[in-house]
Design a protein around this motif. Structure first.
Motif, PDB file in Angstrom:
ATOM      1  N   ILE A   2     -10.022  -1.531   1.933  1.00  0.00           N
ATOM      2  CA  ILE A   2      -8.876  -1.677   0.980  1.00  0.00           C
ATOM      3  C   ILE A   2      -8.958  -0.219   0.042  1.00  0.00           C
ATOM      4  CG2 ILE A   2      -8.008  -2.826  -1.131  1.00  0.00           C
ATOM      5  CD1 ILE A   2      -9.534  -5.343   0.084  1.00  0.00           C
ATOM      6  N   ALA A   3     -10.222  -0.031  -0.500  1.00  0.00           N
ATOM      7  CA  ALA A   3     -10.336   1.232  -1.315  1.00  0.00           C
ATOM      8  C   ALA A   3      -9.770   2.537  -0.530  1.00  0.00           C
ATOM      9  CB  ALA A   3     -11.735   1.484  -1.304  1.00  0.00           C
ATOM     10  N   SER A   4      -9.829   2.676   0.778  1.00  0.00           N
ATOM     11  CA  SER A   4      -9.645   3.727   1.408  1.00  0.00           C
ATOM     12  C   SER A   4      -7.870   3.468   1.376  1.00  0.00           C
ATOM     13  CB  SER A   4     -10.140   3.815   2.990  1.00  0.00           C
ATOM     14  OG  SER A   4      -9.457   4.809   3.584  1.00  0.00           O
ATOM     15  N   THR A   5      -7.339   2.571   1.728  1.00  0.00           N
ATOM     16  CA  THR A   5      -5.882   2.359   1.844  1.00  0.00           C
ATOM     17  C   THR A   5      -5.272   2.511   0.519  1.00  0.00           C
ATOM     18  OG1 THR A   5      -6.198   0.576   3.578  1.00  0.00           O
ATOM     19  CG2 THR A   5      -4.099   0.764   2.565  1.00  0.00           C
ATOM     20  N   LEU A   6      -5.769   2.280  -0.599  1.00  0.00           N
ATOM     21  CA  LEU A   6      -5.052   2.307  -1.850  1.00  0.00           C
ATOM     22  C   LEU A   6      -5.378   3.482  -2.717  1.00  0.00           C
ATOM     23  CD1 LEU A   6      -5.268  -1.665  -2.859  1.00  0.00           C
ATOM     24  CD2 LEU A   6      -3.429  -0.338  -1.932  1.00  0.00           C
ATOM     25  N   SER A  26       0.760  -1.155   0.118  1.00  0.00           N
ATOM     26  CA  SER A  26      -0.032   0.007   0.108  1.00  0.00           C
ATOM     27  C   SER A  26       0.899   1.146   0.132  1.00  0.00           C
ATOM     28  CB  SER A  26      -0.849  -0.141   1.141  1.00  0.00           C
ATOM     29  OG  SER A  26      -0.019   0.034   2.147  1.00  0.00           O
ATOM     30  N   ILE A  27       2.087   1.260   0.583  1.00  0.00           N
ATOM     31  CA  ILE A  27       2.808   2.497   0.719  1.00  0.00           C
ATOM     32  C   ILE A  27       3.502   2.540  -0.909  1.00  0.00           C
ATOM     33  CG2 ILE A  27       5.080   3.340   1.712  1.00  0.00           C
ATOM     34  CD1 ILE A  27       4.568   1.715   4.246  1.00  0.00           C
ATOM     35  N   ALA A  28       3.794   1.462  -1.251  1.00  0.00           N
ATOM     36  CA  ALA A  28       4.429   1.489  -2.557  1.00  0.00           C
ATOM     37  C   ALA A  28       3.488   1.993  -3.588  1.00  0.00           C
ATOM     38  CB  ALA A  28       5.099   0.197  -2.974  1.00  0.00           C
ATOM     39  N   ALA A  29       2.265   1.652  -3.478  1.00  0.00           N
ATOM     40  CA  ALA A  29       1.429   2.266  -4.561  1.00  0.00           C
ATOM     41  C   ALA A  29       1.084   3.691  -4.347  1.00  0.00           C
ATOM     42  CB  ALA A  29      -0.187   1.640  -4.184  1.00  0.00           C
ATOM     43  N   SER A  30       1.622   4.464  -3.156  1.00  0.00           N
ATOM     44  CA  SER A  30       1.294   5.977  -3.054  1.00  0.00           C
ATOM     45  C   SER A  30       2.551   6.890  -3.388  1.00  0.00           C
ATOM     46  CB  SER A  30       0.776   6.089  -1.620  1.00  0.00           C
ATOM     47  OG  SER A  30       1.960   5.797  -0.808  1.00  0.00           O
ATOM     48  N   ILE A  31       3.469   6.158  -3.778  1.00  0.00           N
ATOM     49  CA  ILE A  31       5.027   6.905  -3.967  1.00  0.00           C
ATOM     50  C   ILE A  31       5.202   6.754  -5.608  1.00  0.00           C
ATOM     51  CG2 ILE A  31       5.785   6.504  -1.669  1.00  0.00           C
ATOM     52  CD1 ILE A  31       7.567   4.780  -2.602  1.00  0.00           C
ATOM     53  N   ARG A  78      -0.246 -15.002 -13.693  1.00  0.00           N
ATOM     54  CA  ARG A  78       0.209 -13.868 -13.390  1.00  0.00           C
ATOM     55  C   ARG A  78      -0.677 -12.730 -13.157  1.00  0.00           C
ATOM     56  NH1 ARG A  78       3.864 -16.631 -13.195  1.00  0.00           N
ATOM     57  NH2 ARG A  78       5.487 -16.973 -14.604  1.00  0.00           N
ATOM     58  N   LEU A  79      -0.788 -12.187 -11.943  1.00  0.00           N
ATOM     59  CA  LEU A  79      -1.441 -11.052 -11.587  1.00  0.00           C
ATOM     60  C   LEU A  79      -0.917  -9.756 -11.710  1.00  0.00           C
ATOM     61  CD1 LEU A  79      -2.956 -12.472  -8.208  1.00  0.00           C
ATOM     62  CD2 LEU A  79      -3.876 -12.904 -10.392  1.00  0.00           C
ATOM     63  N   SER A  80      -1.882  -8.671 -11.922  1.00  0.00           N
ATOM     64  CA  SER A  80      -1.144  -7.406 -12.115  1.00  0.00           C
ATOM     65  C   SER A  80      -0.833  -6.838 -10.667  1.00  0.00           C
ATOM     66  CB  SER A  80      -2.227  -6.359 -12.625  1.00  0.00           C
ATOM     67  OG  SER A  80      -3.464  -6.139 -11.752  1.00  0.00           O
ATOM     68  N   PRO A  81      -0.113  -6.090 -10.829  1.00  0.00           N
ATOM     69  CA  PRO A  81       0.259  -5.397  -9.207  1.00  0.00           C
ATOM     70  C   PRO A  81      -0.773  -4.699  -8.647  1.00  0.00           C
ATOM     71  CG  PRO A  81       2.027  -4.553 -11.036  1.00  0.00           C
ATOM     72  CD  PRO A  81       0.748  -5.301 -11.911  1.00  0.00           C
ATOM     73  N   ARG A  82      -1.797  -4.381  -9.049  1.00  0.00           N
ATOM     74  CA  ARG A  82      -3.226  -3.829  -8.377  1.00  0.00           C
ATOM     75  C   ARG A  82      -3.769  -5.160  -8.063  1.00  0.00           C
ATOM     76  NH1 ARG A  82      -3.029   0.476  -5.562  1.00  0.00           N
ATOM     77  NH2 ARG A  82      -3.415   2.332  -6.509  1.00  0.00           N
ATOM     78  N   GLU A  83      -3.980  -6.081  -8.791  1.00  0.00           N
ATOM     79  CA  GLU A  83      -4.643  -7.283  -8.144  1.00  0.00           C
ATOM     80  C   GLU A  83      -3.857  -7.771  -6.872  1.00  0.00           C
ATOM     81  OE1 GLU A  83      -6.252  -8.272 -12.635  1.00  0.00           O
ATOM     82  OE2 GLU A  83      -4.508  -9.532 -11.867  1.00  0.00           O
ATOM     83  N   ILE A  84      -2.630  -7.759  -7.001  1.00  0.00           N
ATOM     84  CA  ILE A  84      -1.730  -8.425  -5.771  1.00  0.00           C
ATOM     85  C   ILE A  84      -1.957  -7.425  -4.648  1.00  0.00           C
ATOM     86  CG2 ILE A  84       0.342  -8.917  -4.900  1.00  0.00           C
ATOM     87  CD1 ILE A  84       1.198  -9.618  -7.824  1.00  0.00           C
ATOM     88  N   ASP A  85      -2.008  -6.090  -5.003  1.00  0.00           N
ATOM     89  CA  ASP A  85      -2.254  -5.099  -3.885  1.00  0.00           C
ATOM     90  C   ASP A  85      -3.731  -5.595  -3.080  1.00  0.00           C
ATOM     91  OD1 ASP A  85       0.164  -3.735  -4.412  1.00  0.00           O
ATOM     92  OD2 ASP A  85      -1.077  -2.174  -5.617  1.00  0.00           O
ATOM     93  N   VAL A  86      -4.551  -5.690  -3.871  1.00  0.00           N
ATOM     94  CA  VAL A  86      -5.914  -5.808  -3.286  1.00  0.00           C
ATOM     95  C   VAL A  86      -6.065  -7.393  -2.597  1.00  0.00           C
ATOM     96  CG1 VAL A  86      -8.645  -6.552  -3.960  1.00  0.00           C
ATOM     97  CG2 VAL A  86      -7.358  -4.589  -4.834  1.00  0.00           C
ATOM     98  N   LEU A  87      -5.358  -8.303  -3.335  1.00  0.00           N
ATOM     99  CA  LEU A  87      -5.298  -9.606  -2.597  1.00  0.00           C
ATOM    100  C   LEU A  87      -4.424  -9.625  -1.159  1.00  0.00           C
ATOM    101  CD1 LEU A  87      -5.254 -12.686  -5.111  1.00  0.00           C
ATOM    102  CD2 LEU A  87      -7.091 -12.058  -3.656  1.00  0.00           C
ATOM    103  N   ALA A  88      -3.481  -8.896  -1.383  1.00  0.00           N
ATOM    104  CA  ALA A  88      -2.622  -8.722  -0.099  1.00  0.00           C
ATOM    105  C   ALA A  88      -3.570  -8.227   1.079  1.00  0.00           C
ATOM    106  CB  ALA A  88      -1.389  -7.895  -0.203  1.00  0.00           C
ATOM    107  N   SER A  89      -4.294  -7.203   0.972  1.00  0.00           N
ATOM    108  CA  SER A  89      -4.950  -6.663   1.677  1.00  0.00           C
ATOM    109  C   SER A  89      -6.449  -7.745   2.305  1.00  0.00           C
ATOM    110  CB  SER A  89      -5.572  -5.312   1.476  1.00  0.00           C
ATOM    111  OG  SER A  89      -4.614  -4.378   1.015  1.00  0.00           O
ATOM    112  N   VAL A  90      -6.885  -8.303   1.255  1.00  0.00           N
ATOM    113  CA  VAL A  90      -7.834  -9.251   1.595  1.00  0.00           C
ATOM    114  C   VAL A  90      -7.484 -10.151   2.562  1.00  0.00           C
ATOM    115  CG1 VAL A  90      -9.045 -11.269   0.702  1.00  0.00           C
ATOM    116  CG2 VAL A  90      -9.137  -9.045  -0.523  1.00  0.00           C
ATOM    117  N   ALA A  91      -5.916 -10.778   2.273  1.00  0.00           N
ATOM    118  CA  ALA A  91      -5.216 -11.643   3.231  1.00  0.00           C
ATOM    119  C   ALA A  91      -5.255 -11.449   4.395  1.00  0.00           C
ATOM    120  CB  ALA A  91      -4.008 -11.991   2.433  1.00  0.00           C
TER     121      ALA A  91
END
Length: 282
Positions: free
Chosen positions: A241-245, A184-189, A220-233
């Motif tokens: 998840i929407a708020s975080t990303l 989530s940090i990486a997605a914001s920088i 092969r998942l996209s970076p955003r798909e992995i971001d979402v799944l990592a939060s689901v996990a």
């Protein structure tokens, strides 16, 4: 990839911020420092004509930067030589460089002044809103990068376990939470070097929890798909998840459905399980 020592990385971030200041503000001179043991050593300069600022160490409340540090707000003097609102402890360094106008902006991290960025000129130059905003933007960007760097250091301290088999269930969950937070940090920088460091940390986290017996997967998942799944996990809802990303909830659902389709599963929990078995998630 070798991950730099946190302190070295901080000084690299500071040097890049100082180098950006003249481009952002159009002021020819820039310098700055980060706090250490209650003092502010100036360790980065750009555009200077002399070495007068080399070795300068600013004390809280002293000089323009010392005031900015203590008051936690920007300070400006158009004519440094005659300025009455500051102490003149550092005239030898500042006037030695021939600086007239000086603008000092504190770098605020979690409510604390972690450093000061200065920009200035050899002549009297009023600082308008555009220049001020540009300097604030550079300082805010540096503050965010320092927060990320501190988080990387903290997370690295949590993943020092040498063997995946030695990781208990509680530690494993902590690593998974770390993984989700790092993504989530990486997605914001936007800083590419910071992104690379975060990516290296993600790989280390994933390796520590990898199942050595798992069969290789061609999913092969996209970076955003992995971001979402990592939060689901780690149990986050779509709204969280929407708020975080910084996404819309409908967009989160779309990424989640795409990931489920690629993984050939029908539930979010099954998607997490299969992604872990495939080595996509820790």
């Amino acid at each position: 990839m070798v991950i730099a020592h946190p302190i070295d990385a901080e000084h690299d971030l500071l040097a890049r911020a100082v180098a950006r200041l003249p481009l952002a503000t159009k002021f020819p001179i820039a310098f700055g420092g980060l706090t250490a043991d209650g003092l502010l050593p100036v360790t980065a300069t750009a555009g200077t004509r002399t070495r007068s600022l080399a070795g300068l160490v600013v004390r809280p409340e002293r000089g323009l930067g010392g005031r900015a540090l203590v008051e936690k707000r920007a300070r400006l003097t158009i004519d440094y030589r005659t300025a009455r609102g500051i102490t003149h402890d550092y005239d030898r360094a500042v006037l030695g460089e021939g600086i007239s106008t000086l603008f000092a902006v504190p770098v605020m991290v979690d409510g604390h002044a972690r450093g000061v960025l200065y920009c200035g000129s050899w002549s009297e130059s009023p600082v308008g809103d555009v220049v001020a905003r540009s300097a604030f933007t550079v300082a805010e960007s540096l503050a965010m990068e320092l927060r990320v760097n501190a988080e990387i250091a903290r997370r690295l301290s949590l993943v020092a376990t040498p063997e995946p088999a030695a990781i208990g269930s509680a530690a494993r969950e902590e690593l998974r939470e770390s993984y989700a937070e790092i993504r989530s940090i990486a997605a914001s920088i936007s800083d590419e070097s910071v992104k690379q460091r975060l990516a290296a940390l993600e790989r280390k986290l994933a390796a520590l929890t990898a199942d050595a017996t798992a069969a290789p997967s061609d999913v092969r998942l996209s970076p955003r798909e992995i971001d979402v799944l990592a939060s689901v996990a780690v149990g986050a809802t779509n709204a969280e998840i929407a708020s975080t990303l910084g996404l819309k909830e409908a967009t989160v659902k779309s990424y989640l459905q795409a990931a489920m389709s690629k993984l050939d599963v029908s539930t979010r929990h099954a998607a997490v399980t299969k992604a872990r078995r495939a080595g996509i998630l820790p």
